[in-house]
Design an enzyme around this catalytic site. Structure first.
Site: not given
Length: 163
Positions: A57-59, A61
């Site tokens: 999810v971080c990647a 974003s």
């Protein structure tokens, strides 16, 4: 004390989040080349704050904000985590991240100053997922903590706050 959730379990954060209309705390992050990275006076700033670029999810974003940054005039997009600058550089190189900046909070008080350090749980010490948008003078236009760490931020609301 503010909280978010990780896997449905509430997780306390280190303090108070920036509120719309307030002056955002000044910050100094570490760029991939180990130089200081600060907000540029006179430019708007989108802070995409997240736990670690090594999670899906971080990647996602970082990729999305990189895409959005290409169309945002007079606006810097800075992706912030406590990942080491080397990990952030590796990710950006592999993913072709060129429109947005990355800054590591690993040796600064950013997490405490912005109230986003996870104070408990499996990710304790990492940063929560929060998007903060700053106007040219450093005042907060938008501040949105996701209710669940595994959820992507509301990109549309962040960009709309720049209008």
């Amino acid at each position: 004390m503010t909280s978010t959730a990780f896997g449905g379990t509430p997780v306390a954060l280190s303090g108070d989040l920036p509120t719309v209309g307030s002056a955002a705390p000044a910050f100094t992050l570490t760029a991939p080349d180990l130089s200081d990275l600060e907000r540029t006076d006179g430019r708007r700033t989108v802070l995409n704050i997240f736990p670690s670029v090594d999670t899906g999810v971080c990647a996602a974003s970082v990729r999305k904000f990189n895409e959005l940054a290409a169309g945002l005039d007079e606006t810097d997009v800075i992706n912030v985590s406590v990942d080491l600058p080397f990990a952030m550089a590796r990710f950006c190189g592999a993913e072709g991240i060129e429109n947005a900046k990355v800054g590591s909070a690993f040796r600064s008080s950013f997490g405490q100053d912005y109230g986003v350090t996870l104070a408990e749980g499996a990710f304790s010490g990492l940063l929560a997922r929060l998007v903060v948008v700053l106007d040219r003078d450093g005042s907060v236009l938008h501040s949105a903590l996701v209710p669940e760490i595994g959820q992507e931020p509301d990109y549309d609301s962040a960009v709309a706050s720049l209008s």
